[in-house]
Scaffold this motif. Structure first.
Motif, PDB file in Angstrom:
ATOM      1  N   VAL A  11      68.733  -7.440  21.123  1.00 28.69           N
ATOM      2  CA  VAL A  11      69.971  -8.123  20.747  1.00 28.69           C
ATOM      3  C   VAL A  11      71.127  -7.197  21.087  1.00 28.69           C
ATOM      4  N   VAL A  12      72.102  -7.715  21.803  1.00 24.46           N
ATOM      5  CA  VAL A  12      73.276  -6.940  22.191  1.00 24.46           C
ATOM      6  C   VAL A  12      74.461  -7.429  21.372  1.00 24.46           C
ATOM      7  N   PHE A  13      75.058  -6.525  20.644  1.00 26.60           N
ATOM      8  CA  PHE A  13      76.253  -6.816  19.861  1.00 26.60           C
ATOM      9  C   PHE A  13      77.447  -6.338  20.682  1.00 26.60           C
ATOM     10  N   LYS A  14      78.362  -7.236  21.031  1.00 26.32           N
ATOM     11  CA  LYS A  14      79.564  -6.855  21.766  1.00 26.32           C
ATOM     12  C   LYS A  14      80.762  -6.952  20.833  1.00 26.32           C
ATOM     13  N   ASN A  15      81.524  -5.916  20.813  1.00 24.59           N
ATOM     14  CA  ASN A  15      82.708  -5.881  19.964  1.00 24.59           C
ATOM     15  C   ASN A  15      83.871  -6.561  20.684  1.00 24.59           C
ATOM     16  N   ASN A  16      84.154  -7.788  20.281  1.00 26.39           N
ATOM     17  CA  ASN A  16      85.268  -8.543  20.855  1.00 26.39           C
ATOM     18  C   ASN A  16      86.533  -8.447  20.021  1.00 26.39           C
ATOM     19  N   SER A  17      86.522  -7.576  19.022  1.00 26.84           N
ATOM     20  CA  SER A  17      87.690  -7.435  18.151  1.00 26.84           C
ATOM     21  C   SER A  17      88.584  -6.300  18.667  1.00 26.84           C
ATOM     22  N   GLY A  18      89.635  -6.051  17.954  1.00 25.61           N
ATOM     23  CA  GLY A  18      90.548  -4.969  18.303  1.00 25.61           C
ATOM     24  C   GLY A  18      90.313  -3.707  17.495  1.00 25.61           C
ATOM     25  N   GLU A  19      89.232  -3.697  16.691  1.00 23.62           N
ATOM     26  CA  GLU A  19      88.912  -2.553  15.842  1.00 23.62           C
ATOM     27  C   GLU A  19      87.454  -2.167  16.034  1.00 23.62           C
ATOM     28  N   ASP A  20      87.112  -0.925  15.658  1.00 20.39           N
ATOM     29  CA  ASP A  20      85.717  -0.504  15.733  1.00 20.39           C
ATOM     30  C   ASP A  20      84.839  -1.395  14.863  1.00 20.39           C
ATOM     31  N   PHE A  21      83.596  -1.554  15.287  1.00 22.02           N
ATOM     32  CA  PHE A  21      82.586  -2.377  14.605  1.00 22.02           C
ATOM     33  C   PHE A  21      81.318  -1.530  14.497  1.00 22.02           C
ATOM     34  N   TRP A  22      80.698  -1.503  13.306  1.00 23.91           N
ATOM     35  CA  TRP A  22      79.510  -0.677  13.076  1.00 23.91           C
ATOM     36  C   TRP A  22      78.397  -1.574  12.545  1.00 23.91           C
ATOM     37  N   PRO A  23      77.575  -2.144  13.420  1.00 22.76           N
ATOM     38  CA  PRO A  23      76.489  -3.008  12.951  1.00 22.76           C
ATOM     39  C   PRO A  23      75.380  -2.192  12.287  1.00 22.76           C
ATOM     40  N   ALA A  24      74.919  -2.691  11.143  1.00 20.55           N
ATOM     41  CA  ALA A  24      73.861  -2.011  10.399  1.00 20.55           C
ATOM     42  C   ALA A  24      73.153  -3.012   9.487  1.00 20.55           C
ATOM     43  N   PRO A  35      66.067   0.384   8.295  1.00 19.50           N
ATOM     44  CA  PRO A  35      66.871   1.585   8.552  1.00 19.50           C
ATOM     45  C   PRO A  35      67.111   1.900  10.028  1.00 19.50           C
ATOM     46  N   GLU A  36      66.187   1.521  10.895  1.00 19.35           N
ATOM     47  CA  GLU A  36      66.359   1.802  12.315  1.00 19.35           C
ATOM     48  C   GLU A  36      67.502   0.978  12.927  1.00 19.35           C
ATOM     49  N   PHE A  37      67.782  -0.167  12.316  1.00 18.41           N
ATOM     50  CA  PHE A  37      68.856  -1.050  12.778  1.00 18.41           C
ATOM     51  C   PHE A  37      70.170  -0.572  12.164  1.00 18.41           C
ATOM     52  N   ASP A  38      70.773   0.423  12.812  1.00 20.66           N
ATOM     53  CA  ASP A  38      72.001   1.042  12.327  1.00 20.66           C
ATOM     54  C   ASP A  38      72.629   1.781  13.510  1.00 20.66           C
ATOM     55  N   ALA A  39      73.783   1.357  13.950  1.00 22.31           N
ATOM     56  CA  ALA A  39      74.442   2.017  15.077  1.00 22.31           C
ATOM     57  C   ALA A  39      74.840   3.453  14.740  1.00 22.31           C
ATOM     58  N   LYS A  40      74.961   3.760  13.454  1.00 28.28           N
ATOM     59  CA  LYS A  40      75.313   5.090  12.953  1.00 28.28           C
ATOM     60  C   LYS A  40      76.704   5.570  13.379  1.00 28.28           C
ATOM     61  N   ARG A  41      77.502   4.658  13.941  1.00 28.66           N
ATOM     62  CA  ARG A  41      78.867   4.995  14.341  1.00 28.66           C
ATOM     63  C   ARG A  41      79.609   3.701  14.659  1.00 28.66           C
ATOM     64  N   GLY A  42      80.899   3.792  14.705  1.00 32.18           N
ATOM     65  CA  GLY A  42      81.698   2.642  15.099  1.00 32.18           C
ATOM     66  C   GLY A  42      81.586   2.388  16.595  1.00 32.18           C
ATOM     67  N   ILE A  43      81.513   1.120  16.967  1.00 33.90           N
ATOM     68  CA  ILE A  43      81.470   0.701  18.367  1.00 33.90           C
ATOM     69  C   ILE A  43      82.888   0.275  18.740  1.00 33.90           C
ATOM     70  N   ALA A  44      83.434   0.881  19.772  1.00 32.58           N
ATOM     71  CA  ALA A  44      84.826   0.632  20.163  1.00 32.58           C
ATOM     72  C   ALA A  44      85.027  -0.794  20.667  1.00 32.58           C
ATOM     73  N   PRO A  45      86.256  -1.299  20.589  1.00 31.53           N
ATOM     74  CA  PRO A  45      86.551  -2.614  21.145  1.00 31.53           C
ATOM     75  C   PRO A  45      86.117  -2.690  22.616  1.00 31.53           C
ATOM     76  N   GLY A  46      85.418  -3.777  22.954  1.00 31.35           N
ATOM     77  CA  GLY A  46      84.936  -3.990  24.312  1.00 31.35           C
ATOM     78  C   GLY A  46      83.580  -3.363  24.592  1.00 31.35           C
ATOM     79  N   ALA A  47      83.117  -2.466  23.735  1.00 36.33           N
ATOM     80  CA  ALA A  47      81.830  -1.791  23.926  1.00 36.33           C
ATOM     81  C   ALA A  47      80.695  -2.597  23.300  1.00 36.33           C
ATOM     82  N   THR A  48      79.457  -2.177  23.577  1.00 33.79           N
ATOM     83  CA  THR A  48      78.284  -2.877  23.055  1.00 33.79           C
ATOM     84  C   THR A  48      77.337  -1.917  22.352  1.00 33.79           C
TER      85      THR A  48
END
Length: 76
Positions: A11-24, A35-48
């Motif tokens: 599953v690819v999560f794409k950040n389409n917002s204007g703020e960081d997104f941290w899927p967990a 626990p393995e499903f945790d980006a462990k950091r914010g994903i920048a706008p436009g990143a996946t």
């Protein structure tokens, strides 16, 4: 908000917002349901962020930086 996939699917999560997104995985803030499903950091706008779901079940997730933003991934 809700997605059903097969075990082994990526599953690819794409950040389409204007703020960081941290899927967990839930619950916030511990992410202990999957626990393995945790980006462990914010994903920048436009990143996946990609995650391969290998465990069957219904997995709640949230944006760790905005815990009111939630969804569910069901793995069959």
């Amino acid at each position: 908000k809700a997605l059903t996939v097969k075990a082994g699917d990526i599953v690819v999560f794409k950040n389409n917002s204007g703020e960081d997104f941290w899927p967990a995985s839930g619950p916030h803030p511990t992410h202990t349901n999957y626990p393995e499903f945790d980006a462990k950091r914010g994903i920048a706008p436009g990143a996946t962020y990609s995650f391969t779901f290998t465990r069957n079940g219904s997995w709640k997730y949230h944006n760790h930086l905005n815990p009111g933003s939630t969804g569910t991934i069901t793995v069959q």
